[in-house]
Design a protein around this motif. Structure first.
Motif, PDB file in Angstrom:
ATOM      1  N   ASP A   1       0.803  -1.217   0.000  1.00 28.73           N
ATOM      2  CA  ASP A   1       0.000   0.000   0.000  1.00 28.73           C
ATOM      3  C   ASP A   1       0.843   1.277   0.000  1.00 28.73           C
ATOM      4  OD1 ASP A   1       0.905  -0.222   2.601  1.00 28.73           O
ATOM      5  OD2 ASP A   1      -1.057  -0.048   3.533  1.00 28.73           O
ATOM      6  N   GLY A   2       2.160   1.126  -0.064  1.00 26.25           N
ATOM      7  CA  GLY A   2       3.032   2.283  -0.245  1.00 26.25           C
ATOM      8  C   GLY A   2       3.091   2.729  -1.696  1.00 26.25           C
ATOM      9  N   ILE A   3       2.396   2.017  -2.581  1.00 22.16           N
ATOM     10  CA  ILE A   3       2.275   2.356  -4.003  1.00 22.16           C
ATOM     11  C   ILE A   3       0.817   2.744  -4.245  1.00 22.16           C
ATOM     12  CG2 ILE A   3       2.473   1.488  -6.370  1.00 22.16           C
ATOM     13  CD1 ILE A   3       5.162   1.374  -5.052  1.00 22.16           C
ATOM     14  N   ARG A   4       0.601   3.848  -4.972  1.00 25.11           N
ATOM     15  CA  ARG A   4      -0.782   4.250  -5.282  1.00 25.11           C
ATOM     16  C   ARG A   4      -1.482   3.115  -6.029  1.00 25.11           C
ATOM     17  NH1 ARG A   4       1.288   9.488  -7.435  1.00 25.11           N
ATOM     18  NH2 ARG A   4       0.730   8.569  -9.411  1.00 25.11           N
ATOM     19  N   SER A   5      -2.678   2.755  -5.594  1.00 20.40           N
ATOM     20  CA  SER A   5      -3.394   1.620  -6.178  1.00 20.40           C
ATOM     21  C   SER A   5      -4.328   2.021  -7.321  1.00 20.40           C
ATOM     22  CB  SER A   5      -4.186   0.885  -5.096  1.00 20.40           C
ATOM     23  OG  SER A   5      -5.141   1.753  -4.530  1.00 20.40           O
ATOM     24  N   THR A   6      -4.439   3.304  -7.609  1.00 24.18           N
ATOM     25  CA  THR A   6      -5.390   3.767  -8.626  1.00 24.18           C
ATOM     26  C   THR A   6      -4.763   3.910 -10.011  1.00 24.18           C
ATOM     27  OG1 THR A   6      -4.898   6.057  -8.021  1.00 24.18           O
ATOM     28  CG2 THR A   6      -6.784   5.003  -6.927  1.00 24.18           C
ATOM     29  N   VAL A   7      -3.512   3.522 -10.168  1.00 25.72           N
ATOM     30  CA  VAL A   7      -2.825   3.672 -11.452  1.00 25.72           C
ATOM     31  C   VAL A   7      -3.342   2.639 -12.441  1.00 25.72           C
ATOM     32  CG1 VAL A   7      -0.573   3.610 -12.589  1.00 25.72           C
ATOM     33  CG2 VAL A   7      -0.765   4.499 -10.262  1.00 25.72           C
ATOM     34  N   ASN A   8      -3.611   3.074 -13.674  1.00 28.27           N
ATOM     35  CA  ASN A   8      -3.983   2.148 -14.743  1.00 28.27           C
ATOM     36  C   ASN A   8      -2.720   1.868 -15.558  1.00 28.27           C
ATOM     37  OD1 ASN A   8      -4.909   0.746 -16.937  1.00 28.27           O
ATOM     38  ND2 ASN A   8      -6.702   2.032 -17.248  1.00 28.27           N
ATOM     39  N   TYR A   9      -2.083   0.743 -15.279  1.00 25.29           N
ATOM     40  CA  TYR A   9      -0.804   0.413 -15.901  1.00 25.29           C
ATOM     41  C   TYR A   9      -0.950   0.073 -17.385  1.00 25.29           C
ATOM     42  CZ  TYR A   9       0.862   0.373 -11.129  1.00 25.29           C
ATOM     43  OH  TYR A   9       1.161   0.742  -9.842  1.00 25.29           O
ATOM     44  N   ILE A  10      -2.117  -0.381 -17.805  1.00 25.32           N
ATOM     45  CA  ILE A  10      -2.343  -0.724 -19.209  1.00 25.32           C
ATOM     46  C   ILE A  10      -2.111   0.482 -20.113  1.00 25.32           C
ATOM     47  CG2 ILE A  10      -4.125  -1.451 -20.865  1.00 25.32           C
ATOM     48  CD1 ILE A  10      -2.995  -3.726 -19.166  1.00 25.32           C
ATOM     49  N   GLU A  11      -2.377   1.666 -19.616  1.00 24.20           N
ATOM     50  CA  GLU A  11      -2.198   2.888 -20.402  1.00 24.20           C
ATOM     51  C   GLU A  11      -0.745   3.349 -20.440  1.00 24.20           C
ATOM     52  OE1 GLU A  11      -4.846   5.612 -18.502  1.00 24.20           O
ATOM     53  OE2 GLU A  11      -6.629   4.685 -19.367  1.00 24.20           O
ATOM     54  N   GLN A  12       0.157   2.661 -19.765  1.00 21.46           N
ATOM     55  CA  GLN A  12       1.565   3.053 -19.643  1.00 21.46           C
ATOM     56  C   GLN A  12       2.433   2.150 -20.530  1.00 21.46           C
ATOM     57  OE1 GLN A  12       2.404   5.424 -17.110  1.00 21.46           O
ATOM     58  NE2 GLN A  12       0.283   5.662 -16.544  1.00 21.46           N
ATOM     59  N   GLN A  13       2.321   2.283 -21.846  1.00 23.72           N
ATOM     60  CA  GLN A  13       2.994   1.374 -22.781  1.00 23.72           C
ATOM     61  C   GLN A  13       4.508   1.333 -22.568  1.00 23.72           C
ATOM     62  OE1 GLN A  13       1.349  -0.783 -24.737  1.00 23.72           O
ATOM     63  NE2 GLN A  13       3.324  -1.682 -25.174  1.00 23.72           N
ATOM     64  N   SER A  14       5.136   2.480 -22.343  1.00 19.34           N
ATOM     65  CA  SER A  14       6.594   2.486 -22.153  1.00 19.34           C
ATOM     66  C   SER A  14       6.982   1.729 -20.883  1.00 19.34           C
ATOM     67  CB  SER A  14       7.142   3.917 -22.125  1.00 19.34           C
ATOM     68  OG  SER A  14       6.611   4.626 -21.026  1.00 19.34           O
ATOM     69  N   LEU A  15       6.133   1.761 -19.864  1.00 17.09           N
ATOM     70  CA  LEU A  15       6.387   1.001 -18.637  1.00 17.09           C
ATOM     71  C   LEU A  15       6.271  -0.492 -18.909  1.00 17.09           C
ATOM     72  CD1 LEU A  15       6.785   0.893 -15.516  1.00 17.09           C
ATOM     73  CD2 LEU A  15       4.292   0.969 -15.346  1.00 17.09           C
ATOM     74  N   LEU A  16       5.236  -0.900 -19.637  1.00 19.96           N
ATOM     75  CA  LEU A  16       4.999  -2.319 -19.916  1.00 19.96           C
ATOM     76  C   LEU A  16       6.110  -2.938 -20.755  1.00 19.96           C
ATOM     77  CD1 LEU A  16       1.170  -2.161 -20.694  1.00 19.96           C
ATOM     78  CD2 LEU A  16       2.265  -2.827 -18.546  1.00 19.96           C
ATOM     79  N   GLU A  17       6.821  -2.142 -21.526  1.00 21.67           N
ATOM     80  CA  GLU A  17       7.891  -2.648 -22.381  1.00 21.67           C
ATOM     81  C   GLU A  17       9.200  -2.869 -21.631  1.00 21.67           C
ATOM     82  OE1 GLU A  17       7.954   0.262 -25.502  1.00 21.67           O
ATOM     83  OE2 GLU A  17       6.151  -0.561 -26.456  1.00 21.67           O
ATOM     84  N   LYS A  18       9.301  -2.394 -20.402  1.00 24.31           N
ATOM     85  CA  LYS A  18      10.514  -2.569 -19.607  1.00 24.31           C
ATOM     86  C   LYS A  18      10.622  -4.005 -19.108  1.00 24.31           C
ATOM     87  CE  LYS A  18      10.742   2.180 -18.011  1.00 24.31           C
ATOM     88  NZ  LYS A  18      11.555   2.982 -17.145  1.00 24.31           N
ATOM     89  N   SER A  19      11.803  -4.368 -18.642  1.00 25.89           N
ATOM     90  CA  SER A  19      11.986  -5.662 -17.991  1.00 25.89           C
ATOM     91  C   SER A  19      11.185  -5.672 -16.690  1.00 25.89           C
ATOM     92  CB  SER A  19      13.467  -5.882 -17.680  1.00 25.89           C
ATOM     93  OG  SER A  19      13.887  -4.960 -16.675  1.00 25.89           O
ATOM     94  N   ALA A  20      11.006  -6.840 -16.107  1.00 26.26           N
ATOM     95  CA  ALA A  20      10.284  -6.936 -14.838  1.00 26.26           C
ATOM     96  C   ALA A  20      10.965  -6.090 -13.766  1.00 26.26           C
ATOM     97  CB  ALA A  20      10.176  -8.393 -14.400  1.00 26.26           C
ATOM     98  N   THR A  21      12.294  -6.155 -13.707  1.00 27.61           N
ATOM     99  CA  THR A  21      13.039  -5.351 -12.735  1.00 27.61           C
ATOM    100  C   THR A  21      12.867  -3.864 -13.011  1.00 27.61           C
ATOM    101  OG1 THR A  21      14.672  -7.105 -12.486  1.00 27.61           O
ATOM    102  CG2 THR A  21      15.328  -4.909 -11.756  1.00 27.61           C
ATOM    103  N   GLY A  22      12.943  -3.478 -14.284  1.00 25.05           N
ATOM    104  CA  GLY A  22      12.753  -2.079 -14.663  1.00 25.05           C
ATOM    105  C   GLY A  22      11.363  -1.575 -14.316  1.00 25.05           C
TER     106      GLY A  22
END
Length: 99
Positions: A47-68
Motif C-alpha cells: 500500500d506504499g504504491i498508489r493503487s489507482t494507477v492504470n498500468y495498461i495505459e503506460q505502454q513504455s512502462l509495460l515494455e521494460k523488464s520486470a526489474t525495470g
C-alpha cells in the motif's frame, strides 16, 4: 500491510486481496485463482504504491523488464509517507526461461 495484486493483459484485472497485518489479528486466507497466458504481467505491490494507477495505459512502462517495471513503479507511484514493495512477473511462454 495491505497488498494489491493485478494481472495486466489487454485489460487490468485486480485480484481480490484482504487487508490486514500479519500477527495483529487472525486473517482467514482466501484463495483466488486466475489463468495466466503468455504476455500477461503479474504485479504485486504494498500500500506504499498508489493503487489507482492504470498500468495498461503506460505502454513504455509495460515494455521494460520486470526489474525495470518494479523500480519505475516504486519511483513514480510510491507515496512519500509509507514504505513500498513491488514485485513484477512477466509470463513469457511455457517452457521458456529468460536469463
Amino acid at each position: 500491510g495491505n497488498i494489491s495484486v493485478k494481472v495486466l493483459r489487454y485489460k487490468q484485472e485486480t485480484l481480490i486481496t484482504r487487508d490486514g497485518v500479519i500477527g495483529y489479528h487472525t486473517i482467514r486466507p482466501q484463495i483466488v485463482e486466475t489463468t495466466l497466458k503468455p504476455g500477461d504481467i503479474v504485479l504485486m505491490h504494498s500500500d506504499g504504491i498508489r493503487s489507482t494507477v492504470n498500468y495498461i495505459e503506460q505502454q513504455s512502462l509495460l515494455e521494460k523488464s520486470a526489474t525495470g517495471m518494479a523500480n519505475t513503479i516504486i519511483k513514480e507511484y510510491g507515496t512519500k509517507t509509507d514504505d513500498a514493495c513491488c514485485i513484477v512477473m512477466k509470463y513469457l511462454r511455457e517452457g521458456m526461461r529468460k536469463g
